[in-house]
Write a protein that holds these residues in place. Structure first.
Motif, short mmCIF file in Angstrom:
data_model
loop_
_atom_site.label_atom_id
_atom_site.label_comp_id
_atom_site.label_asym_id
_atom_site.label_seq_id
_atom_site.Cartn_x
_atom_site.Cartn_y
_atom_site.Cartn_z
N ALA A 1 2.51 6.82 -5.09
CA ALA A 1 1.20 7.49 -5.18
C ALA A 1 0.51 7.16 -6.51
O ALA A 1 -0.71 7.18 -6.60
CB ALA A 1 1.39 9.00 -5.06
N GLU B 1 -3.72 2.70 8.50
CA GLU B 1 -3.57 3.60 7.35
C GLU B 1 -3.06 4.98 7.79
O GLU B 1 -2.97 5.91 7.00
CB GLU B 1 -4.92 3.78 6.62
CG GLU B 1 -5.27 2.53 5.78
CD GLU B 1 -4.07 2.05 4.97
OE1 GLU B 1 -3.62 0.91 5.18
OE2 GLU B 1 -3.53 2.85 4.17
N ASN C 1 -1.71 8.01 3.17
CA ASN C 1 -1.89 8.30 1.73
C ASN C 1 -1.51 9.73 1.37
O ASN C 1 -1.28 10.05 0.20
CB ASN C 1 -3.34 8.03 1.31
CG ASN C 1 -3.54 6.52 1.18
OD1 ASN C 1 -2.55 5.78 1.04
ND2 ASN C 1 -4.77 6.07 1.26
N THR D 1 0.85 -1.21 0.00
CA THR D 1 0.00 0.00 0.00
C THR D 1 0.88 1.25 0.00
O THR D 1 0.48 2.31 0.45
CB THR D 1 -0.89 0.00 1.27
OG1 THR D 1 -0.03 -0.16 2.41
CG2 THR D 1 -1.87 -1.15 1.23
#
Lengths: 288, 58, 316, 346
Positions: free
Chosen positions: C154, C130, C146, C105
């Protein structure tokens, strides 16, 4: 002028300009040539006082420098000679240079063979391949009338792969005729029927011709394989590690112990060497 | 093509790098291409980018 | 991706105990925040050294070159693509490898995090699902992972390993957008002169430490062109032309091979965005040869294949 | 009696400005994500609110690439093939805001370039023409370990002046005549009274005590070099290393260099560049033999040199000033503090 002040005048990286006076091809494959260099400036020659075992950086503008053992003896006035193996960028260029060309010499660098320790002792000189240069310097120095009497017996064992690969051949045969020196020349192998010298590897010849080690000093210089196999022979003959001296090769750039690359442990081969006793080497990391 | 794109991407002026496929029998084309390259490059003037002069060091 | 740590330890222990592999390559928790240390273990008893989070950004495939033993290795999407490239280029054989696949991720850009806390020193980093927490001498922040991904992660379309012997978890979605090369296009639109300035300024801080080359699994030449002296292609000083020549040729050697894993940018001590060189090549290779590196063992790389319909419009 | 002067922050900025007519003044400046030393004369704004510069100030005294000699290769030129020293500017320079660890580093490097038998003309001339104005560290980083290697956040080794940041003011402690000379040219500031001096000293004590010597190097001197060399941990320490030059080029105590000739047409230069023991080429012989051909040997050399060979050869402490740059910037996170512990506890 104090030593320190004099130091500031001399830039240790600035080579003395020299001219190539004579070039002799030593070996049949043409890869080894001896260059005789003369100083352009007598004052530089005066400064360049050296002892056998030392080396110098040969400098070629536009190519770089190479550390090469001084093959001439200090007793041979008026010139320096270096035997150079054609291996890389600088050596290849040097091999294409002509007599009369100008280049540079920087030195004398490093320590030399332990002449004071060898006083009044037998001297055993063991050389292999093209590493006979500083040993030639030592032999000529030893045999000089002024010096010969300071040393007892002198035994030389010098070997190369084949007769055509021997350096300084005409001098070798003259040395063989002398009575104040035992000169043993050998080759690994030869099919030349009238080869009347030794045949066999240097270590085997050393075992045959070197009588004993009492009050003797050994100077050894040659390829790693020769050194590795000669050490046990000398040990069997009773040579203590303190009286066996090796001259080592290392990649070098500055030659004055500053650029950091030629170290074995905390010893810089260019400044603390290139000559080390076996006793010293046994204390140093096996990384050479 | 990749080399031409990359060189021009980082700033080589278009017109500095030419490719041509000329067989030994195509003399006329050779002359034509040579003249054209010469003319384009002359218009561009002396090359500055990626030309090594005396090392710019201390 | 902290939750993968336990699974990696368990698999590594099993593989080593059963003698499926001689060694296992992964990561060890770093001694400074947001930095982890690549690790090789031989003894099943030391698997608790293994660790995984979102700061495992050096490409582990780089450590496979020249190995002759059987190796267990953790591999994210980009690392697995580099393993494919390594196999296709005969640097390692498939039979030597047991690939533990990690659906990735994304890795965190430690520079972006430091920038976000105003350059203040980060003493502790803790990944929490996350999100992640960073603690300094007199501050504590929690960020969304993120928002701090490395620029390559990304826009990563292949987060799942393309080659694996065992998969650590469920596949994760890749980047769907069609603007993967937005940053390259922005530079392409500049004038030739502006681009000259852009790239010259970019490498003006380069200290020629070669971390970008040494971090890259593609760079395994015994003697790199920049170290060659007969002939010498590139000057060794920090002269700007020599430095640009180095970066240009380093990137060009990656044409059609680069998986945009970001290890080069991660390793650069000066934070230079060196992927601007390789990403342009990746874009061209995709447009001209519809090729993305390391996706399958059967496909030959574009520079290794000649096809009749290869684009040749630039040849007059 | 040690002289102290006190400056308000603004006074100090103008004092530094005044130095420009006497020195090339290098100050820490913000440059993108980190601080670097920049030349005041290039319009750079000094920023003393920083931990340490990303690159060490070593390049101010010892540039990464430097022309040693120039020569002509033109046959007609009578001096062809003869090297001439390249023109150099050794005019006075001042490094203002150097951290004590970087000043200590120069002292540790000096034994290499300024020896009884040889003196490196360029390093020594630049070093001797430089005045070092240090800035004590009020908030050392977690990766700093100067107190473990003979330094400290307020160590005075290698400094001509030491500044204490007392919040709204700088207190300058004069350490050498060179430092005194600089402050005289800097103008401004006032004599400092005893209370300020005591405040500064208590600050220094507080910060130093908050930095215990955590990296053990005390046992290294007596360790056998061969045992350290043959230690079992080198394989594991070296595995992650990618053999780049980051650690050696960021390190203020690394000094290794290479010499290269560059030719352009009929003239050429002999250039000195930084080099790194991490690179395979560093020890590659013409014959192809390489005593340190493998990565493990090279990584071992780096730490053995810094923490043993240097210690034995010069007896000046270890060749590390604890600045922590290699710890922070190594892409593979190889940590000299951990290696020192492994070596010390062997």
């Amino acid at each position: 002028m104090s030593k320190r002040a004099r130091m500031t005048l001399d830039n240790p990286y600035l080579p003395y300009p020299v001219r190539i006076e004579q070039i002799v091809t030593e070996t049949e494959d043409g890869n080894l040539k001896t260059f005789r260099l003369v100083f352009l400036n007598p004052e530089h020659e005066e400064k360049f006082r050296y002892m056998p075992g030392q080396f110098a950086e040969l400098s070629i503008a536009g190519k770089g420098e190479i550390p090469i053992g001084i093959a001439s003896s200090p007793t041979e006035r008026g010139f320096l000679s270096f035997t150079v193996n054609r291996v890389g960028v600088v050596t290849a260029h040097l091999h294409n240079m002509k007599e009369g060309d100008v280049m540079g010499v920087r030195g004398p660098l490093g320590n030399c063979y332990p002449w004071d320790e060898m006083e009044a002792k037998n001297v055993v000189i063991i050389g292999g391949g093209f590493a006979f240069t500083t040993l030639r310097s030592s032999l000529v120095y030893l045999l000089d009338p002024q010096n010969r009497s300071r040393f007892k017996d002198v035994i030389v064992v010098y070997g190369a792969r084949s007769p055509g690969m021997l350096l300084y051949r005409d001098e070798l045969w003259q040395w063989e005729k002398r009575d104040d020196l035992q000169m043993h020349v050998t080759v690994d192998a030869t099919d030349d029927p009238d080869w009347k010298h030794h045949t066999g590897f240097v270590p085997t010849i050393v075992k045959k011709v070197v009588p004993s080690s009492d009050s003797s000093v050994a100077l050894v210089c040659g390829p790693p394989v020769m050194i590795r196999n000669t050490q046990p022979v000398l040990e069997d003959l009773g040579f203590p590690p303190e009286r066996v001296f090796l001259s080592l090769e290392m990649r070098m750039k500055c030659g004055i112990g500053m650029c950091g690359r030629c170290n074995i442990g905390d010893q810089y081969v260019c400044k603390d060497g290139p000559v080390f006793s076996l006793a010293q080497l046994k204390e140093m990391p096996p990384e050479y | 093509m990749l080399l031409k794109n990359l060189l021009e991407h980082i700033g080589l002026e278009p017109g500095r790098l030419h490719f041509s496929w000329i067989s030994s029998a195509e003399a006329a084309k050779f002359v034509e291409v040579a003249n054209e390259v010469n003319q384009v490059v002359e218009e561009l003037g002396p090359a500055r980018f990626l030309v090594k002069r005396k090392a710019r060091v201390a | 991706m902290l939750h993968y740590t336990e699974k990696i330890r368990e698999i590594a222990g099993r593989l080593l105990k059963q003698g499926v592999v001689d060694v296992f390559i992964g990561y060890r928790k770093g001694s400074v925040p947001m930095m982890n240390n690549p690790l090789l273990i031989r003894d099943p008893g030391s698997t608790d050294l293994l660790y995984w989070d979102s700061n495992c950004a050096l490409n582990l495939c780089n450590y496979l070159t020249g190995r002759k033993d059987r190796i267990g290795i953790v591999a994210t999407g980009c690392v697995s693509r580099n393993i494919v490239t390594h196999i296709v280029e005969n640097q390692i054989s498939r039979s030597q490898l047991y690939v533990v696949g990690i659906p990735c991720t994304g890795m965190i850009s430690h520079r972006a995090v430091i920038r976000a806390v105003g350059g203040r020193e980060i003493i502790e980093f803790e990944e929490q699902g996350e999100r992640f927490l960073v603690r300094g001498r007199d501050f504590e922040e929690i960020f969304e992972k993120n928002d701090f991904l490395q620029s390559n992660c990304a826009v990563c379309r292949y987060p799942n390993p393309v080659l694996y012997d065992e998969m650590l978890g469920e596949r994760v979605p890749g980047y769907e957008g069609d603007d993967v090369y937005r940053d390259v296009e922005k530079v392409e639109q500049m004038s030739s002169e502006d681009r000259r300035g852009f790239f010259s300024r970019m490498i003006s801080r380069c200290i020629r430490c070669y971390a970008c080359r040494d971090a890259c699994p593609l760079c395994y030449c015994p003697t790199c062109f920049v170290d060659e002296s007969r002939p010498q292609w590139v000057g060794k000083s920090i002269d700007p032309v020599d430095t640009m020549t180095f970066h240009l040729l380093r990137a060009f050697h990656c044409a059609g091979r680069c998986t945009d894993c970001g290890a080069c940018e991660r390793a650069c001590p000066m934070g230079i965005p060196v992927r601007q060189f390789t990403k342009k090549l990746n874009k061209d290779v995709q447009e001209l040869f519809s090729w993305e590196a390391g996706l399958g063992l059967e496909q030959r790389p574009p520079l290794d294949v000649y096809r009749q319909d290869d684009y040749d419009g630039f040849i007059r | 009696m040690t002289a102290y002067r006190v400056y308000s922050k603004e006074e100090w900025t103008s004092a530094v400005k005044a130095l420009e007519s006497h020195y090339q003044v290098f100050v820490p400046v913000k440059d993108g994500d980190f601080h670097l030393f920049g030349l005041l004369s290039e319009g750079k704004r000094p920023d003393f609110d920083f931990q340490n510069t990303h690159l060490s100030p070593k390049s101010i005294v010892y540039p990464q690439s430097e022309r040693m000699f120039e020569y002509s290769l033109d046959g007609e030129d009578p001096d062809a093939h003869m090297l001439k020293e390249a023109p150099k500017d050794f005019s006075p320079r001042a490094i203002v805001g150097i951290r004590p660890c970087d000043a200590l580093a120069f002292q540790r490097v000096r034994v290499n370039f300024d020896t009884p038998r040889y003196r490196d003309p360029w390093w020594v001339s630049r070093f001797e023409s430089t005045t070092f104005v240090g800035l004590g560290c009020n908030a050392p980083e977690a990766t700093c370990f100067c107190t473990s290697v003979g330094g400290g956040p307020f160590s005075e080794a290698g400094l001509d002046v030491l500044l204490y940041d007392l919040g709204d003011r700088f207190l300058a402690k004069v350490l050498t005549s060179k430092g005194d000379g600089l402050l005289k040219k800097a103008l401004g500031g006032m004599e400092a009274d005893g209370t300020l001096v005591r405040q500064a000293e208590s600050l220094a004590l507080k910060v130093t005590e908050a930095m215990p010597a955590v990296v053990p190097v005390d046992g290294l001197k007596d360790k056998s070099v061969l045992e350290l060399f043959e230690a079992p941990f080198w394989e594991d320490v070296a595995f992650g290393c990618i053999n780049c030059g980051t650690c050696t080029y960021l390190c203020p105590t690394c000094w290794c260099f290479d010499i290269q000739d560059e030719v352009l047409g009929k003239s050429g230069d002999r250039i000195r560049n930084w080099d790194s023991c991490m690179f395979p080429l560093f020890t590659l012989h013409g014959s192809g033999h390489n005593p340190r051909g493998g990565k493990v040997a090279r990584v071992r050399q780096r730490f053995m040199h810094k923490l043993k060979y240097y210690l034995d050869k010069y007896n000046e402490g270890v060749q590390c000033s604890g600045c922590g740059r290699c710890v922070r910037s190594c892409p593979a996170n190889i940590d000299i503090r951990q290696v020192a512990e492994l070596m010390n506890s062997l």
